[in-house]
Design a protein around this motif. Structure first.
Motif, PDB file in Angstrom:
ATOM      1  N   ARG A 117     -34.938  44.248 -38.931  1.00 56.54           N
ATOM      2  CA  ARG A 117     -35.875  43.644 -39.897  1.00 56.54           C
ATOM      3  C   ARG A 117     -36.919  44.652 -40.354  1.00 56.54           C
ATOM      4  N   ARG A 148     -21.769  42.763 -33.021  1.00 53.70           N
ATOM      5  CA  ARG A 148     -22.324  43.232 -34.308  1.00 53.70           C
ATOM      6  C   ARG A 148     -21.271  44.011 -35.094  1.00 53.70           C
ATOM      7  N   GLY A 205     -36.336  43.816 -33.278  1.00 55.14           N
ATOM      8  CA  GLY A 205     -36.886  43.859 -34.637  1.00 55.14           C
ATOM      9  C   GLY A 205     -36.602  45.129 -35.420  1.00 55.14           C
TER      10      GLY A 205
END
Ligand code: IPE
Ligand code: IPE
Ligand code: MG
Length: 250
Positions: free
Chosen positions: A23, A70, A20
């Motif tokens: 985010r 990524r 997380g």
């Protein structure tokens, strides 16, 4: 909350999917990398929290095999952050008697990371407190495959009879080797999945998911909350509740 924890019934091995960061940063209009930078405090909190309680093993999922996919700048930032934080946290690890190790395909990491890690592993190797294990370039399937390859080599060179292969044979060849299986796995970020983390080693773990918590906001209290929930669960390992109660009454 800490005083409610039963020191006689601690999970021996806690594993964490620290999820997380991206985010967390995006929610405040910042770039994902800002979240990674703010994740270090949470790593310190969970490590010190476990060390103070007397947990023996803490495995942190820091970079998965899949994370290589990524964007390049994010991967590079993560690797730089890894080198920096290992260097910066070394005195704290020494102070807290923490012994560092890694699992995963660490040869896939940049040289600078490999060197910094090797230095910290060497410096902390005599420490006798918490074993902190960073999963880097790790995935559960990778681990099982590399274990199977080692087992196959033993069969091929005649030191192992295939009929004798059992759970211990495979477990002894996993990256986690002589460490105990996971008792409690935590995941922040709201998703309920394993994301190719420890597969074999999670076979009988209790799973704890934080619904509204991104990793940078993780503090000791969140660790305590999960351990308290763990201590309320009856771990039956396939047996009946009556059998477990009869055993613990002995
Ligand atoms: C976890 O946070 C850190 C790593 C996987 C390296 P994320 O970067 O996955 O953050 P979210 O899940 O995208 O918010
Ligand atoms: C899992 O998080 C890997 C780490 C925490 C290092 P991800 O963010 O990569 O997992 P997915 O993609 O949401 O499953
Ligand atoms: Mg994520």
């Amino acid at each position: 909350m800490k005083e409610l924890i039963d020191a006689g019934n601690l999970p021996k091995h806690i594993a964490v999917i620290m999820d997380g960061n991206g985010r967390w940063a995006q929610n405040q209009g910042a770039a994902r990398v800002f979240g990674h930078r703010n994740a270090i405090k949470a790593v310190r909190e969970v490590t010190e929290g476990c060390a103070e309680l007397g947990v023996s093993y803490l495995t942190l999922y820091a970079f998965s095999t899949e994370n290589w996919a990524r964007p390049e700048y994010e991967v590079r930032a993560l690797m730089e952050l890894l080198v920096q934080s290992i260097r910066n946290e070394l005195p704290t690890m020494m102070k807290n008697n923490v012994r560092l190790d890694t699992i995963g395909d660490t040869l896939s990491l940049p040289r600078s990371c490999q060197n910094q890690l090797a230095e910290a592993i060497e410096a902390t190797k005599e420490n006798t407190g918490l074993n902190l294990i960073l999963a880097l370039g790790y995935s559960g399937k990778w681990d099982i495959i590399q274990a199977v390859k080692k087992v196959a080599a033993e069969v091929k060179n005649g030191t192992l009879n295939p009929d004798e292969i059992n759970e211990d044979t495979l477990a002894a060849n996993l990256a986690t080797k002589e460490r105990p299986e996971v008792d409690l796995m935590l995941r922040t970020g709201g998703d309920h999945r394993i994301s190719n983390f420890l597969l074999w080693q999670l076979a009988y773990a209790e799973l704890y998911f934080y619904e509204d918590l991104f990793w940078p906001d993780f503090r000791r209290e969140h660790l305590y909350q999960a351990i308290l929930a763990y201590q309320k669960t009856e771990r039956r390992f396939g047996k009946t509740g009556e059998q477990i109660k009869a055993n613990s009454a002995k």
